[in-house]
Motif scaffolding. Structure first.
Motif, PDB file in Angstrom:
ATOM      1  N   SER A  18      46.315  -2.417  49.455  1.00 25.41           N
ATOM      2  CA  SER A  18      47.152  -2.678  49.486  1.00 25.41           C
ATOM      3  C   SER A  18      47.424  -2.086  51.497  1.00 25.41           C
ATOM      4  CB  SER A  18      48.575  -1.510  49.255  1.00 25.41           C
ATOM      5  OG  SER A  18      49.018  -1.646  47.735  1.00 25.41           O
ATOM      6  N   ALA A  19      47.099  -2.005  52.015  1.00 21.09           N
ATOM      7  CA  ALA A  19      45.907  -1.998  53.030  1.00 21.09           C
ATOM      8  C   ALA A  19      45.312  -3.081  53.625  1.00 21.09           C
ATOM      9  CB  ALA A  19      45.149  -0.620  53.886  1.00 21.09           C
TER      10      ALA A  19
ATOM     11  N   TYR B  62      49.256   0.698  57.991  1.00 19.16           N
ATOM     12  CA  TYR B  62      49.447   0.789  56.738  1.00 19.16           C
ATOM     13  C   TYR B  62      50.130   2.250  56.351  1.00 19.16           C
ATOM     14  CZ  TYR B  62      48.357   2.203  51.984  1.00 19.16           C
ATOM     15  OH  TYR B  62      48.741   2.024  50.533  1.00 19.16           O
TER      16      TYR B  62
ATOM     17  N   HIS C 281      38.966  -6.413  58.805  1.00 18.26           N
ATOM     18  CA  HIS C 281      39.019  -4.526  59.303  1.00 18.26           C
ATOM     19  C   HIS C 281      38.129  -4.553  60.675  1.00 18.26           C
ATOM     20  CE1 HIS C 281      41.992  -3.629  56.414  1.00 18.26           C
ATOM     21  NE2 HIS C 281      41.421  -4.178  55.339  1.00 18.26           N
TER      22      HIS C 281
ATOM     23  N   TYR D 165      47.694  -3.429  62.997  1.00 17.75           N
ATOM     24  CA  TYR D 165      48.402  -3.673  61.783  1.00 17.75           C
ATOM     25  C   TYR D 165      48.712  -2.018  61.941  1.00 17.75           C
ATOM     26  CZ  TYR D 165      46.996  -8.125  60.520  1.00 17.75           C
ATOM     27  OH  TYR D 165      46.541  -9.270  60.116  1.00 17.75           O
TER      28      TYR D 165
ATOM     29  N   ARG E 130      52.812  -0.157  52.091  1.00 22.02           N
ATOM     30  CA  ARG E 130      53.525  -0.674  52.855  1.00 22.02           C
ATOM     31  C   ARG E 130      52.756  -1.183  53.937  1.00 22.02           C
ATOM     32  NH1 ARG E 130      59.042  -2.164  55.323  1.00 22.02           N
ATOM     33  NH2 ARG E 130      58.863   0.614  55.493  1.00 22.02           N
ATOM     34  N   LEU E 131      52.434  -2.617  54.677  1.00 23.74           N
ATOM     35  CA  LEU E 131      51.355  -3.078  55.642  1.00 23.74           C
ATOM     36  C   LEU E 131      52.461  -3.667  56.393  1.00 23.74           C
ATOM     37  CD1 LEU E 131      48.778  -3.784  56.689  1.00 23.74           C
ATOM     38  CD2 LEU E 131      48.329  -5.877  55.426  1.00 23.74           C
TER      39      LEU E 131
ATOM     40  N   PRO F 247      49.924  -8.612  51.197  1.00 27.11           N
ATOM     41  CA  PRO F 247      48.855  -7.898  52.045  1.00 27.11           C
ATOM     42  C   PRO F 247      47.151  -7.990  51.082  1.00 27.11           C
ATOM     43  CG  PRO F 247      49.722  -6.326  50.212  1.00 27.11           C
ATOM     44  CD  PRO F 247      50.566  -7.073  50.552  1.00 27.11           C
TER      45      PRO F 247
ATOM     46  N   ASP G 252      46.518   4.458  47.518  1.00 24.36           N
ATOM     47  CA  ASP G 252      46.623   2.518  47.213  1.00 24.36           C
ATOM     48  C   ASP G 252      48.941   2.659  47.526  1.00 24.36           C
ATOM     49  OD1 ASP G 252      46.454   0.127  47.841  1.00 24.36           O
ATOM     50  OD2 ASP G 252      44.919   0.395  46.027  1.00 24.36           O
TER      51      ASP G 252
END
Length: 460
Positions: free
Chosen positions: A197-198, A231, A203, A229, A248-249, A282, A245
Motif C-alpha cells: 500500500s506504500a 504513507y 523508492h 509522498y 493510504r498513500l 498505489p 500494510d
C-alpha cells in the motif's frame, strides 16, 4: 508562494538560491590524506585529529560464512549490547543475479539486493554480521524507525510483469514484483513482506513522523519527474510495534499551483503552502509486459494528474524536530560553467524542508555550482542539527555539512579510485552518543567506514 522563512535554516535558501554561497570553514581545518587503520592505505582525506577504519568489504565473509554483497548504500545505526552499535545496511544490487545468503528466506530467490546487519564497535571492529533481508532489488536508502527497525526501499519497478530495465537484466527470471518498502527489525531477520500500500515506484528514502505515525517517502526517478509522498498506515506503527500494510498513500502538491515544477531554480526564500492528494491505485496491475519507462511512472502520474508537485530525483531524507529534510539531487539551475548532468533535472542539487506540523515546504539550500555542492544523495543530521550530505557527483566526492546558519563546508573527501570513477559516499549515520560517523563507499568493491575524532572542535 508563502513569504518569509523563520527558524532553523532561515538564511540558507537566500544564500544558496542567490548563487553566492561558498564553502565555509568547517572549524576542523583543511583536509589531508589519512591512512585506514585497517590496512594502512589512504582512502579518505580528513581534518587533523580524525581517524577511521574500513570494514565489511564486498566479497568478504559474514559471520555465518556467506558472502558480503556489494553496492553498499543507505544505512542506520542503533544501540547494541555492551556499548556496541548495530548497523543495518542496504545493498543496491540490480538484476536477476540470485539472492545472497539463505535463498530459502529470500523474497525473490533471483534478486540480489537486500540488507545486512552488523554489530560493531565504535572503532569499526566487526563483532558479528550477516544477511537480514535478501531477495529484494536495488535497495537504495530507507530510514530508521523508533520501534528499532529499518525501512529499506527498493529503487526499481522490475518484475516478471515488466520489460527489462536499462541494466540489461532478464526480468523473466524474477519470481516477484519489485518496487516496494520492507521492514527490517533490529536483531532479527526480516519477514520479507512488502508494504504494497506504500506504492510500487522507485523508492529512495523513508522518514518517520512520531507525532502522526506517517512515513514520508522520496522517489528517485532518474529520467522522469519524481514526487514526495507520505504513507499513512492503518495503525500508528509505535502502537502496532511494526509497520502495517493496508494504509493510504498520498503525494505532495502546492496549494493553488497544480503540477508546480520545483525541479527548476527557486527564488531566494522560496516557501510554499501544501496539500496532499490521494493515490488511488498505489500497486497497479500490469498486463502485456509494458516497458519499464511506463511502469516506473505509473504511480507518480496518478498524483500529478491531481496536481502533485514535480521534483528532480528525490533521494536522501531525515526527520528532525518536526521537519523532514530531503534532497533533490539534480534540482535547481545549471551554472554555465558546469555541464548539466544526464537525467531529469539540470541543477546540482537542492535541499528541501517539509514542516510536518504546518504543512509548509521550504527551500533549505540550492547549489549555485558543483564546487559548492555536487549532486547530494543520502543525508543525516548531527546532534547540533547540522546536515551531513553524501555527494554523488561526477568528480571528487565529499561528505559536506550544511549548518543551521546556512554554511556549506567540506568534512571528508573520497580518494579517487583509478578503475572506479563512479565510487561515491552513501549511508552516513551517527552511532549512539555521536562518537562515530559510519558511512559507506559505494564502489565496485564497496565497504563501510567508521570515522571518529574531535567533533566538539567544529560544527558537527
Amino acid at each position: 508562494m508563502v513569504a518569509g522563512i523563520a527558524g532553523p535554516f532561515a538564511g540558507v535558501a537566500c544564500a544558496g538560491a542567490q548563487g553566492g554561497a561558498k564553502a565555509a570553514p568547517s572549524g576542523y581545518g583543511s583536509l589531508r590524506p589519512v591512512r585506514d587503520l585497517r590496512d594502512g592505505k589512504v582512502r579518505l582525506y580528513l581534518p587533523e585529529g580524525f581517524k577511521y577504519r574500513s570494514f565489511s568489504t564486498a566479497g568478504e565473509k559474514f559471520s555465518d560464512g556467506s558472502t558480503v554483497p556489494g553496492r553498499h548504500d543507505g544505512m542506520a545505526a542503533f544501540s547494541g549490547p555492551g556499548g556496541s552499535t548495530i548497523l543495518i545496511r542496504n545493498h543496491e544490487v540490480n538484476g536477476s543475479v540470485g539472492a545472497f545468503g539463505d535463498k530459502e528466506r529470500a523474497y525473490d530467490p533471483m534478486a540480489g539486493g537486500g540488507t545486512s546487519t552488523l554489530r560493531v564497535t565504535r572503532y569499526g571492529e566487526v563483532i558479528k554480521s550477516g544477511p537480514s533481508l535478501n531477495g529484494t532489488m536495488m535497495n537504495c536508502s530507507g530510514g530508521p524507525m523508533p520501534w528499532r527497525a529499518w525501512v529499506s526501499c527498493e529503487e526499481t519497478v522490475n518484475g516478471p510483469d515488466v520489460a527489462d530495465d536499462f541494466s540489461g537484466g532478464d526480468n523473466s527470471r524474477l519470481t516477484e514484483k519489485h518496487g516496494y518498502i520492507f521492514e527490517v527489525p533490529v536483531g532479527r531477520v526480516a519477514t520479507a513482506r512488502p508494504i504494497r500500500s506504500a506504492g510500487r515506484f522507485p523508492h529512495e528514502s523513508a522518514a518517520f513522523d512520531p507525532s502522526s505515525g506517517a512515513i514520508y517517502l522520496t522517489e528517485d526517478n532518474f529520467g522522469f519527474p519524481s514526487g514526495f509522498y507520505r504513507y499513512l498506515p492503518p495503525k500508528h506503527p509505535v502502537l502496532a510495534g511494526k509497520l502495517l500494510d493496508g494504509g493510504r498513500l498520498q503525494m505532495l502538491a502546492v496549494k493553488g499551483a497544480k503540477r508546480k515544477d520545483l525541479s527548476l531554480g527557486q527564488e531566494p526564500g522560496a516557501a510554499y503552502a501544501t496539500e496532499w492528494v490521494d493515490i488511488d491505485d498505489p500497486d497497479p496491475d500490469f498486463r502485456g509486459k509494458p516497458s519499464n519507462d511506463e511502469v516506473v511512472q505509473a504511480v507518480g502520474r496518478q498524483g500529478r494528474a491531481k496536481g502533485a508537485a514535480i521534483f528532480s530525483r528525490l533521494e536522501g531524507a531525515v526527520f528532525h524536530q518536526g521537519t523532514v529534510y530531503f534532497v533533490s539531487t539534480q534540482g535547481g539551475d545549471t551554472d554555465p560553467a558546469d555541464p548539466p548532468p544526464s537525467g531529469f533535472g539540470k541543477g546540482r542539487g537542492q535541499v528541501w524542508a517539509y514542516e510536518t506540523w504546518s504543512g509548509r515546504l521550504k527551500l533549505v539550500y540550492e547549489s549555485p555550482r558543483a564546487s559548492a555542492l555536487d549532486l547530494p544523495d543520502n543525508v543525516t543530521v548531527s546532534r547540533r542539527g547540522t546536515l551531513v550530505l553524501c555527494e554523488d557527483g561526477e568528480g571528487d566526492n565529499y561528505l559536506r555539512g550544511l549548518t543551521r546558519s546556512g554554511q556549506i563546508f567540506d568534512f571528508c573527501r573520497l580518494k579517487p579510485i583509478p578503475d572506479d570513477p563512479g565510487a561515491e559516499f552513501a549511508g552516513s549515520t551517527f552511532g549512539p552518543g555521536g562518537h562515530t560517523l559510519y558511512v559507506n563507499v559505494q564502489a565496485k568493491q564497496g565497504r563501510s567506514i567508521a570515522i571518529w575524532g574531535p567533533w566538539e572542535r567544529g560544527l558537527f
